[in-house]
Design an enzyme around this catalytic site. Structure first.
Site, PDB file in Angstrom:
ATOM      1  N   ASP A 386      60.424  15.962  74.700  1.00  0.00           N
ATOM      2  CA  ASP A 386      59.704  17.201  75.011  1.00  0.00           C
ATOM      3  C   ASP A 386      59.509  17.381  76.508  1.00  0.00           C
ATOM      4  O   ASP A 386      59.298  16.416  77.252  1.00  0.00           O
ATOM      5  CB  ASP A 386      58.337  17.164  74.317  1.00  0.00           C
ATOM      6  CG  ASP A 386      57.508  18.395  74.589  1.00  0.00           C
ATOM      7  OD1 ASP A 386      57.941  19.492  74.216  1.00  0.00           O
ATOM      8  OD2 ASP A 386      56.425  18.251  75.198  1.00  0.00           O
ATOM      9  N   GLU A 439      64.787  18.671  75.766  1.00  0.00           N
ATOM     10  CA  GLU A 439      64.303  20.042  75.911  1.00  0.00           C
ATOM     11  C   GLU A 439      64.111  20.265  77.406  1.00  0.00           C
ATOM     12  O   GLU A 439      63.075  19.940  77.973  1.00  0.00           O
ATOM     13  CB  GLU A 439      62.981  20.252  75.161  1.00  0.00           C
ATOM     14  CG  GLU A 439      62.555  21.709  75.162  1.00  0.00           C
ATOM     15  CD  GLU A 439      61.070  21.929  75.410  1.00  0.00           C
ATOM     16  OE1 GLU A 439      60.638  23.088  75.383  1.00  0.00           O
ATOM     17  OE2 GLU A 439      60.346  20.950  75.659  1.00  0.00           O
TER      18      GLU A 439
END
Length: 714
Positions: A386, A439
């Site tokens: 993330d 990401e």
């Protein structure tokens, strides 16, 4: 037990609650004497002036009208290995979880739990829990000064016992009780204690899956990911709107995803987190799967069932920041231990969170071990990392003067870069065939290139640019799309620069962004036709696929983490139609290797019609290499039907209409080409052959070349 200054031995214990304490022989249980209370705090002592050889013993303590026999935790020596401590301090220990935290052990025939914690600046660290009345005087830990690590073996602690660490900082101030950074289970939020987890073996039966995974080749395989939030995929409203358990999810979610023919489930973070509204992206227990849904073994059972049925499991991993909750990692021993001391590097202004100190070697061991933990202990098939961009840039979301350049004068976080490279390199070496996914929302070069080629070493990267551009296009009224066709085509300009995943994730259907279906313009029929055409475009575009739950059946409302998806919508044919389309898209995608085999190779893609702006039509070929039939895709992003529309194709023969998003079974108008089209000897689009087609309104066609057996017509 210690040597007495005057010769012999002396035994001492601190039992504040006891009224009397007896010493018993550890083998026979025979009473050896009474300990005398030498301090009002509950310190007891017994001397043996003539006895020199140490021996096993235990206490019998009486108090509160009860008598209990106790082992002395201080008679057991440390079982820490110097090599482990050395590698931990060096930042290269990737399996720290095997000895940090709490672990069941049997020492000298006595069962108990060994506790280990890193707190170098602390003056004292004690284990407190429901087994000692949360009294920090009873189980003070032993310090290993060179490593900054504390440990103690506590006999008799039971499975699932609650505990925390009571810490005095370097100035003697008592800190808020801290949860164990390495706890493998925690209390149900909002309670915050760690839990002892003694069971460490699990009857895995996925060896065939793991062996197949180890052979690798994922980049040349179909990858279609269903992104799931376990708290809101489905709930039980008749039982207080409770969550489904891991076991119930295994019974309900797995068959659903298999029926939809996705290849992987991606779980939003399951590492224990205190606040439901963070969706797991502000974790406290990085090693503990959330107890909201069941026990760690039940989570393993869920993954085991996925693998037995041929479904991969990816996990969101959050090494970029952590929350400021007082029981967490922040100022763990009274100093900035896990977070960077400089707020310009250690505090995230957007999320009000703390940022790990990637320059501290013990923090690297903590994070590196955690990544390895999920793959080794839980058989996770890959990690989606993330907020990578927030880790890469020192000036991420900071104004001028709020950040400090690196030693080279740049804005790159060199320590975070090295950390990411280390994690990816180590994990791919230890677990070939996994997927490490970034990401990363900027144009950072080489995110998915190997480290030895100057990259970050990820296997795949989310294509955020493609997602933003194409959604912007689809939100426009079709009458204006002719002026913005580049938003649909620009992604091909950089499609080979990385190994991409095309994501339609949870972030696109919250916070006022509208659901996928609600982004689409027009009346209800056009909204659904637009969504179907867009999904067809996405599945035929180069890149792996990711779709967030609810998007597969056109949920109207934005995602709400506090309630179930709107499954009742499937009573309506238009929603069932979208669901059927996604299922068929996955099946078509899996069955046509040209749609995935050369995803990251420009040889796998060829434009046929790139510049038909006026009609908002796009056409292209997907190639899969030798002996692989080409696939022709045509998307019409207007509500007009075009009959006798001509498109060039490379090979003569019959082109099977493998998928038409305007099919009646999907809720469309049913216009198409009767299942197949035969080529004509009319060159077109710089191709030697052409097809004369009916292009349905707001639709995508997928046409597979079959063979020239039926001949051509002029």
């Amino acid at each position: 037990m210690h040597d007495h200054p005057d010769g012999g031995l002396v035994v001492r214990c601190l039992l504040p609650w006891a009224e009397s304490v007896e010493l018993l022989d550890g083998k026979s249980g025979r009473k050896l004497g009474d300990l005398q209370k030498v301090h009002k705090s509950g310190l007891y002592e017994l001397s043996f002036k003539r006895r020199r050889n140490r021996f096993a013993y235990r206490f019998r303590a009486t108090g509160w009208q009860a008598s209990v026999e106790l082992e002395d935790p201080y008679r057991f020596s440390s079982c820490l290995a110097e090599s482990d401590l050395y590698l931990f301090n060096e930042g290269t220990q990737e399996k720290t979880y095997r000895w940090m935290g709490s672990h069941a052990k049997c020492l000298d025939g006595v069962d108990g739990v060994h506790f280990v914690v890193w707190a170098p600046a602390a003056r004292r660290v004690s284990v407190v829990g429901d087994f000692n009345g949360w009294d920090g005087r009873q189980h003070m830990m032993r310090k290993h000064p060179a490593a900054g690590v504390w440990d103690i073996f506590i006999p008799g602690v039971q499975d699932f016992a609650l505990y925390k660490y009571e810490i005095l900082d370097g100035d003697g101030h008592l800190l808020p009780l801290k949860a164990d950074p390495y706890a493998r289970s925690m209390q149900h939020p909002p309670e915050t204690a760690s839990r002892v987890l003694k069971s460490e073996s699990f009857p895995w039966c996925d060896s065939e899956w793991l062996a197949c995974r180890e052979r690798g080749g994922q980049l040349q395989q179909p990858v279609s990911i269903y992104e799931v939030n376990l708290a809101s995929w489905r709930r039980v409203p008749e039982e207080g709107n409770r969550y489904l358990s891991y076991a119930e999810l295994a019974d309900q979610l797995i068959p659903y995803v298999l029926d939809m023919d996705f290849t992987h489930i991606q779980l939003m973070p399951v590492s224990e987190f205190p606040f439901d509204g963070s969706w797991g992206y502000q974790p406290i227990g990085l090693y503990a799967p959330s107890i909201r849904f069941g026990t760690p073994d039940e989570f393993k059972g869920f993954i085991n069932q996925c693998h037995k049925r041929g479904l991969g499991v990816l996990l969101d991993w959050v090494p970029g920041h952590f929350p400021t909750d007082i029981h967490g990692l922040g100022r763990f021993d009274g100093t900035c231990l896990y977070e960077h001391m400089d707020k310009r590097k250690g505090f995230h202004p957007d999320w009000n969170t703390l940022i790990y100190n990637y320059g501290r070697r013990e923090v690297i061991s903590y994070l590196l071990s955690n990544a390895n933990f999920w793959i080794e202990e839980y058989h996770i098939d890959g990690l989606r990392v993330d907020a990578v961009a927030s880790m890469l840039y020192l000036d991420y979301s900071r104004e001028h003067g709020e950040w400090e350049p690196n030693e080279q004068g740049g804005r790159e976080n060199l320590e975070a870069i090295e950390f990411l490279r280390t994690v990816n390199t180590r994990l791919y070496q230890s677990h070939p065939g996994i997927l490490m996914i970034a990401e990363e929302s900027t144009a950072w070069p080489g995110v998915s290139k190997p480290v030895d080629q100057g990259g970050l070493g990820f296997g795949l990267k989310w294509n955020m640019g493609w997602m933003n551009d194409t959604l912007r296009y689809m939100e426009r009224d079709p009458i204006y799309r002719q002026h913005h066709q580049n938003e649909m085509t620009f992604g091909i300009m950089y499609a080979w620069s990385e190994h991409f995943i095309l994501p339609l994730s949870h972030d696109e259907v919250v916070h006022g962004k509208h659901s996928l279906i609600d982004k689409m313009p027009g009346d209800d029929w056009q909204k659904f036709a637009n969504l179907r055409a867009y999904l067809g475009f996405m599945w035929a575009h180069p890149g792996k696929k990711l779709l967030f739950m609810g998007g597969e059946f056109g949920q109207y409302h934005e995602w709400n983490h506090d309630k179930s998806l709107d499954w009742h919508l499937l009573r309506e044919q238009k929603h069932r139609g979208v669901q059927s389309l996604v299922r068929d898209l996955n099946r078509t995608y899996r069955s046509l290797s040209a749609l995935y085999r050369l995803d990251s190779d420009p040889a796998g893609f060829q434009w046929l019609q790139l510049n038909n702006h006026q009609l908002s039509i796009l056409a292209w070929i997907r190639w899969g290499g030798e002996s692989t039939p080409p696939v022709v895709i045509i998307s019409n992003f207007t509500p007009e039907t075009y009959r006798d529309y001509r498109a060039g194709v490379p090979w003569p023969g019959r082109y099977i209409e493998r998928l038409n998003t305007d099919g009646c079974e999907y809720g469309g108008s049913g216009q198409g080409n009767g299942g197949a089209v035969v080529t004509r000897d009319t060159p077109w689009d710089d191709q030697p052959q052409s097809l004369q087609l009916t292009l349905p309104p707001l639709a995508t066609l997928v046409l597979e070349w079959q063979s020239p057996d039926t001949g051509s017509i002029s």
